[in-house]
Design an enzyme around this catalytic site. Structure first.
Site, short mmCIF file in Angstrom:
data_model
loop_
_atom_site.label_atom_id
_atom_site.label_comp_id
_atom_site.label_asym_id
_atom_site.label_seq_id
_atom_site.Cartn_x
_atom_site.Cartn_y
_atom_site.Cartn_z
N ASP A 35 3.72 8.60 -5.68
CA ASP A 35 4.17 7.31 -5.14
C ASP A 35 3.75 6.24 -6.14
O ASP A 35 2.57 6.04 -6.40
CB ASP A 35 3.53 7.05 -3.78
CG ASP A 35 4.05 5.79 -3.12
OD1 ASP A 35 4.93 5.12 -3.71
OD2 ASP A 35 3.60 5.48 -2.01
N HIS A 78 -9.08 4.03 -1.56
CA HIS A 78 -7.70 4.49 -1.58
C HIS A 78 -6.97 3.62 -2.60
O HIS A 78 -6.63 2.47 -2.33
CB HIS A 78 -7.08 4.34 -0.18
CG HIS A 78 -5.79 5.05 -0.01
ND1 HIS A 78 -5.69 6.43 0.04
CD2 HIS A 78 -4.51 4.59 0.14
CE1 HIS A 78 -4.43 6.78 0.23
NE2 HIS A 78 -3.70 5.67 0.28
N GLU A 91 3.76 12.36 6.29
CA GLU A 91 2.45 12.00 5.73
C GLU A 91 1.61 11.29 6.80
O GLU A 91 0.90 10.33 6.51
CB GLU A 91 2.61 11.12 4.50
CG GLU A 91 3.37 9.82 4.75
CD GLU A 91 3.51 8.95 3.52
OE1 GLU A 91 3.41 9.49 2.40
OE2 GLU A 91 3.72 7.73 3.66
N ASP A 99 11.29 3.81 -0.29
CA ASP A 99 10.27 3.45 0.69
C ASP A 99 10.30 1.94 0.93
O ASP A 99 10.87 1.47 1.91
CB ASP A 99 8.89 3.89 0.23
CG ASP A 99 7.78 3.42 1.16
OD1 ASP A 99 8.08 2.98 2.28
OD2 ASP A 99 6.60 3.49 0.76
N LYS A 154 -1.06 8.76 -5.70
CA LYS A 154 -0.82 7.34 -5.92
C LYS A 154 -1.01 7.04 -7.40
O LYS A 154 -2.09 7.22 -7.95
CB LYS A 154 -1.78 6.50 -5.08
CG LYS A 154 -1.53 6.57 -3.58
CD LYS A 154 -0.27 5.82 -3.20
CE LYS A 154 -0.12 5.70 -1.70
NZ LYS A 154 1.07 4.95 -1.30
N GLU A 164 8.32 8.54 -5.40
CA GLU A 164 8.60 7.55 -4.37
C GLU A 164 8.62 6.14 -4.95
O GLU A 164 7.67 5.73 -5.63
CB GLU A 164 7.54 7.65 -3.27
CG GLU A 164 7.72 6.69 -2.12
CD GLU A 164 6.70 6.92 -1.02
OE1 GLU A 164 6.56 6.04 -0.15
OE2 GLU A 164 6.03 7.97 -1.02
N LYS A 223 0.52 13.97 -2.18
CA LYS A 223 1.17 12.82 -2.80
C LYS A 223 0.13 12.05 -3.59
O LYS A 223 -0.91 11.67 -3.03
CB LYS A 223 1.84 11.93 -1.75
CG LYS A 223 2.71 10.85 -2.37
CD LYS A 223 3.53 10.11 -1.32
CE LYS A 223 2.71 9.06 -0.62
NZ LYS A 223 3.55 8.20 0.25
N LYS A 266 9.48 4.70 7.94
CA LYS A 266 8.24 4.21 8.56
C LYS A 266 8.58 3.41 9.80
O LYS A 266 9.43 2.52 9.75
CB LYS A 266 7.46 3.34 7.57
CG LYS A 266 6.97 4.10 6.35
CD LYS A 266 6.24 3.18 5.38
CE LYS A 266 5.68 3.96 4.21
NZ LYS A 266 5.03 3.06 3.22
#
Length: 435
Positions: free
Chosen positions: A249, A73, A378, A300, A220, A275, A218, A324
């Site tokens: 993001d 990731h 998400e 965020d 990255k 983001e 989304k 979050k």
């Protein structure tokens, strides 16, 4: 000794000398007053009254889990191949339990808390303050810990989730009911494309659309040059077309100059949202970007509780809030961030720290109560892991995630999976009343 009318005599419950707490079974009426040694006056009471009388916090236990991810990731600051979560279990004097989770992303490369610091903060500072307190007094616990422990929002969130879970179970209601009641049974859920390879991401996106698991993606970005990142996003958006929404993001990786070029390129490519393109403290830069482009700008990392939310609104530094639970400091503070965003007319998005099914279930309980989630959620964290730690996994279908059923947060741990993924051979840290 004869009992007064309407009253019956029952042996007083034994005192636990270890914990210094009087234990009362939920199957027997609570103690009202003592009339002679070894006996107590008891009145028949409703179940809810029994709950309110026997809720002392007896024990708080933490453990660290390391669960591999299904693929790398890739974030701007790190590449994750394992997700590490801190689980919290609180035992109450009436025999009930509550569970919670505190999870960060990429350890200290993302933020100020690591799994190890989360566990240490709970064991060393939070647990001693809560042991022996009334477990039903969740707000009181939040306020006390807020005074005694600065920062450490993820650690606070993990403990608070366990307190809400225990309270919901004792009352026989889902945690959503404690926040006014759910208005959604399911919520739109995004998937993050973060392999870093355009062809891989396109194939993954097309499979998700075909199987009706996700149609919001989304990406990255931020690890490569702005030009390369924009080209990467443009390729994916062209491949999925109108069948999916594409967002990005940046995880604070860009300078303001980079962000100006980046937002223009992303907007032209058909991307809908960016983001946190710049560092959290650069609110004026965020405001310039939000004002200067049609593409939505989402805060965020800039949101660490209601105080930050108010400052972002005052500075007009975002169009959307990524809320979050862990980053806000718990369900209660996250609900306050949501309220500030709603009052300011901003879009809302349910954000994730890539929690396991446990933390995801807790977040779903809160966000199911929000009337309008303009940008969806998400809450895909469990799907990124190679294995599930819940006895009943969270359900994903028809481009949505379903709110778990049942009392509390609606999650039950799989003991075999917990035993397998626990760090250091299953060593845990416990704090017990009287120790």
């Amino acid at each position: 000794m004869a009992a007064p009318e309407g009253v019956f005599l029952a042996p007083a419950p034994p005192v636990d000398r270890r914990s210094h707490l009087t234990r009362v079974s939920t199957k027997t009426p609570p103690i009202i007053d003592r009339i002679q040694p070894g006996w107590a006056i008891c009145h028949p009471m409703k179940p809810a009254d029994v709950v309110n009388s026997v809720t002392k916090i007896d024990q708080i236990e933490t453990m660290i889990l390391d669960v591999p991810t299904i693929r790398g990731h890739v974030l701007s600051m790190a590449t994750m191949r394992t997700q590490t979560a801190v689980l919290v279990k609180i035992r109450f004097a009436d025999g009930s339990e509550g569970i919670g989770e505190g999870t960060t992303i990429g350890g200290l490369s993302y933020g100020a808390e690591s799994p190890e610091s989360i566990q240490s903060a709970i064991a060393t500072y939070i647990s001693p303050a809560l042991l022996g307190r009334d477990g039903n007094d969740v707000n009181g616990a939040i306020q006390l810990i807020g005074r005694l422990v600065k920062g450490n929002r993820i650690a606070k969130a993990a403990v608070e989730i366990a307190l809400w879970d225990g309270l919901g179970k004792r009352l026989g209601v889902p945690v959503s009911q404690l926040f006014g009641g759910a208005v959604h049974e399911k919520l739109p859920v995004a998937w993050t494309l973060a392999s870093g390879n355009s062809d891989t991401d396109i194939a993954e996106a097309e499979e998700m659309i075909e199987t009706r698991r996700h149609n919001i993606f989304k990406l990255k970005i931020g690890k490569r040059s702005v030009r390369e990142d924009v080209a990467h996003v443009a390729r994916i958006k062209k491949a999925v077309g109108d069948a999916a929404s594409v967002r990005v993001d940046v995880n604070t990786a860009w300078s303001l100059q980079d962000a100006r070029w980046g937002l223009k390129g992303l907007q032209d490519a058909g991307c809908e949202l960016v983001e946190q393109p710049v560092q959290a403290r650069y609110r004026k830069a965020m405001a310039e970007l939000a004002r200067g482009y049609e593409i939505a700008v989402m805060a965020d990392e800039a949101l660490n509780g209601p105080e930050d939310a108010l400052a972002v609104v005052a500075g007009r530094a975002a169009d959307v809030f990524a809320v979050k639970v862990a980053q806000s400091g718990g369900l209660k503070r996250a609900s306050e961030v949501i309220a500030i965003g709603e009052a300011a007319g901003l879009g809302l998005y349910g954000g994730t720290m890539l929690e396991t099914g446990l933390g995801t279930a807790a977040a779903l309980q809160l966000f199911a109560t929000v009337e309008r989630l303009h940008w969806g959620t998400e809450f895909f964290g469990p799907l990124l892991l190679t294995d599930e730690i819940l006895a009943e996994p969270i359900v994903y279908r028809d481009f949505c995630v379903e709110t778990p059923k049942g009392n509390g947060i609606g999650a039950t741990l799989d003991p075999d999976k917990i035993a397998f993924f626990r760090r250091d051979g299953g060593r845990t840290v416990k704090a017990v009343v009287g120790e």
